[in-house]
Design a protein around this motif. Structure first.
Motif, short mmCIF file in Angstrom:
data_model
loop_
_atom_site.label_atom_id
_atom_site.label_comp_id
_atom_site.label_asym_id
_atom_site.label_seq_id
_atom_site.Cartn_x
_atom_site.Cartn_y
_atom_site.Cartn_z
N ILE A 50 3.70 3.08 -16.04
CA ILE A 50 3.11 3.52 -14.77
C ILE A 50 1.59 3.46 -14.86
O ILE A 50 0.92 2.96 -13.94
CB ILE A 50 3.57 4.97 -14.43
CG1 ILE A 50 5.04 4.97 -14.06
CG2 ILE A 50 2.72 5.54 -13.28
CD1 ILE A 50 5.64 6.36 -14.00
N PHE A 51 1.04 3.97 -15.96
CA PHE A 51 -0.41 3.95 -16.16
C PHE A 51 -0.91 2.50 -16.17
O PHE A 51 -1.92 2.17 -15.53
CB PHE A 51 -0.77 4.64 -17.48
CG PHE A 51 -2.23 4.84 -17.68
CD1 PHE A 51 -2.86 5.99 -17.25
CD2 PHE A 51 -3.01 3.87 -18.33
CE1 PHE A 51 -4.22 6.20 -17.43
CE2 PHE A 51 -4.37 4.06 -18.52
CZ PHE A 51 -4.98 5.22 -18.08
N HIS A 79 6.72 -5.43 -18.86
CA HIS A 79 7.22 -4.36 -17.99
C HIS A 79 6.28 -4.06 -16.83
O HIS A 79 6.61 -3.21 -16.00
CB HIS A 79 7.43 -3.08 -18.80
CG HIS A 79 8.46 -3.22 -19.89
ND1 HIS A 79 9.80 -3.03 -19.68
CD2 HIS A 79 8.31 -3.55 -21.20
CE1 HIS A 79 10.46 -3.23 -20.82
NE2 HIS A 79 9.57 -3.54 -21.75
N ILE A 80 5.14 -4.70 -16.78
CA ILE A 80 4.14 -4.36 -15.74
C ILE A 80 4.47 -4.99 -14.41
O ILE A 80 4.51 -4.32 -13.37
CB ILE A 80 2.73 -4.79 -16.19
CG1 ILE A 80 2.30 -4.01 -17.43
CG2 ILE A 80 1.72 -4.56 -15.06
CD1 ILE A 80 0.94 -4.41 -17.97
N LEU A 99 -1.45 9.44 -10.82
CA LEU A 99 -0.23 8.81 -10.31
C LEU A 99 0.97 9.17 -11.18
O LEU A 99 2.08 9.36 -10.66
CB LEU A 99 -0.41 7.30 -10.24
CG LEU A 99 0.80 6.50 -9.72
CD1 LEU A 99 1.18 6.96 -8.32
CD2 LEU A 99 0.51 5.01 -9.74
N ASN A 100 0.77 9.26 -12.48
CA ASN A 100 1.86 9.68 -13.36
C ASN A 100 2.40 11.04 -12.95
O ASN A 100 3.61 11.28 -12.94
CB ASN A 100 1.36 9.75 -14.82
CG ASN A 100 1.06 8.39 -15.40
OD1 ASN A 100 0.04 7.79 -15.07
ND2 ASN A 100 1.93 7.88 -16.24
N PHE A 145 4.85 -3.29 -6.75
CA PHE A 145 4.90 -2.96 -8.16
C PHE A 145 5.97 -1.92 -8.51
O PHE A 145 6.53 -1.96 -9.61
CB PHE A 145 3.54 -2.43 -8.64
CG PHE A 145 2.61 -3.51 -9.11
CD1 PHE A 145 2.54 -3.84 -10.46
CD2 PHE A 145 1.80 -4.20 -8.23
CE1 PHE A 145 1.68 -4.84 -10.91
CE2 PHE A 145 0.93 -5.19 -8.66
CZ PHE A 145 0.87 -5.52 -10.00
N PHE A 146 6.25 -1.00 -7.60
CA PHE A 146 7.10 0.13 -7.98
C PHE A 146 8.46 0.19 -7.29
O PHE A 146 9.29 1.02 -7.66
CB PHE A 146 6.35 1.44 -7.70
CG PHE A 146 5.24 1.71 -8.66
CD1 PHE A 146 5.49 2.17 -9.95
CD2 PHE A 146 3.91 1.48 -8.30
CE1 PHE A 146 4.47 2.42 -10.84
CE2 PHE A 146 2.88 1.72 -9.19
CZ PHE A 146 3.16 2.19 -10.47
N GLN A 147 8.70 -0.68 -6.32
CA GLN A 147 9.95 -0.62 -5.57
C GLN A 147 11.19 -0.74 -6.47
O GLN A 147 12.16 0.00 -6.32
CB GLN A 147 9.97 -1.73 -4.51
CG GLN A 147 11.23 -1.73 -3.64
CD GLN A 147 11.31 -0.53 -2.73
OE1 GLN A 147 10.37 -0.23 -2.00
NE2 GLN A 147 12.42 0.18 -2.78
#
Length: 349
Positions: free
Chosen positions: A275-276, A152-153, A257-258, A305-307
């Protein structure tokens, strides 16, 4: 590590803040331009952020900075006052922000500690042990989060893979391997056998085409020996305090960030774990960035990473993340530097 005053002040130059700022703004502008999901409506979501997560983000960030100040004071055996410790951390962060991440602000940190009244050997020892423990956190934590959040990373598709022909996992493995090797070599050299380390350096630089670096290798080896001598005989509590404060500092830094992401989108417990984990991986990748303070590189990698998961709020969280973790130290350092210079050089008169 030659502590030449001119070189140090060339690094600790308030005018240098504009280089990483321009890099960061350029990348943000590029991301804004190429991302069709970023609209005026999406940007207005910044005013709809949940107050409690935002407040927690600032609280966690403040706790991290307090942890930094506490740790440097403990590392120096309370030789630094609380005021001196605050100055050291602010200027150390500033030096890291205006130098490439792959270089770091180590030489500057030694200079700062010496100007705060510590001798060269102690300044070298405390700077090296700080760097070793920081890197050890990454080396130990990365495999843990990788296993917990496995699969999932890393995003399935990214611009990095398209443009460079290298996948994010490959870039992560390269970065992690370089940091792990460097950390264990330095830990061995400083804490186990500095004399043998210097001997190895001299043997390597005795090879014909490496002889030009022999003098530098000798100086580096001598500095390692000097630092190692200063750290001998430290008791268990000394190392325990450094270890626990390091865990606290970096866990708080990543947890921030979380909090930011939770302010704009509700996340499950497992999603917060992911997320971490991603933040740890992003930071390790940033450590080999060639830009000052990873400016530009950080913003770009964050998007990759987050898009997929954050969608329309990716841009906002990206900006929030950098505004809280990078730019404050850039400008705070530029403001504090002149006062610190006047303070430490006035002492000498």
């Amino acid at each position: 590590m030659k502590l030449e005053k001119e070189k140090i002040f060339k690094t600790l130059n308030p005018n240098k803040v504009w280089i990483p700022v321009l890099l960061g703004v350029s990348i943000v502008a590029f991301l804004f331009y190429q991302d069709d999901s970023v609209t005026v409506e999406n940007l207005s979501l910044i005013f709809e952020a949940e107050i409690i997560p935002v407040a927690l983000a600032f609280l966690v960030l403040f706790a991290r900075d307090v942890g930094y100040v506490y740790r440097i004071r403990m590392i120096t055996g309370k030789k630094l006052t609380w005021k001196s410790s605050i100055y050291v951390i602010i200027l150390w962060e500033f030096a890291s922000a205006v130098t490439p991440s792959v270089v770091g602000g180590t030489a500057v940190a030694v200079f700062i500690l010496m100007k705060e009244g510590l001798k060269l050997g102690k300044a070298l020892a405390y700077t090296m042990i700080t760097a070793i423990f920081d890197n050890l956190y990454f080396v130990v934590m990365a495999p843990i989060v990788y296993l917990i959040a496995s699969g999932h990373i890393f995003p399935q598709n990214s611009m990095i893979e398209t443009q460079l022909g290298r996948s994010l996992p490959t870039l992560f493995i390269i970065s992690y391997s370089l940091i792990a090797v460097y950390t264990f070599v330095m830990a061995f050299a400083v804490l186990v056998n500095p004399r043998w380390f210097r001997w190895i350096l001299l043997k390597i630089t005795s090879i014909k085409f490496l002889r030009r670096w022999r003098q530098g290798a000798y100086e580096q080896g001598s500095e390692i020996m000097m630092a190692s001598k200063e750290l001998r005989g430290r008791d268990f509590m000394y190392w325990l305090k450094i270890s626990l404060s390091t865990i606290f500092i970096w866990t708080a830094r990543y947890a921030m960030l979380n909090c930011v992401i939770e302010a704009f989108s509700n996340q499950s417990f497992f999603e917060h774990i992911v997320i971490f984990a991603r933040h740890v991986v992003i930071w390790i990748t940033m450590l080999v960035s060639p830009t000052p303070g990873s400016s530009g590189t950080a913003e770009f990698i964050f998007t990759q990473f987050f898009q997929e998961d954050l969608g329309s709020v990716t841009f906002i969280t990206n900006i929030f993340w950098r505004l809280m973790t990078y730019y404050p130290y850039l400008f705070l350092g530029a403001l504090v530097l002149p006062r610190w210079i006047a303070r430490v050089f006035k002492k000498k008169k």
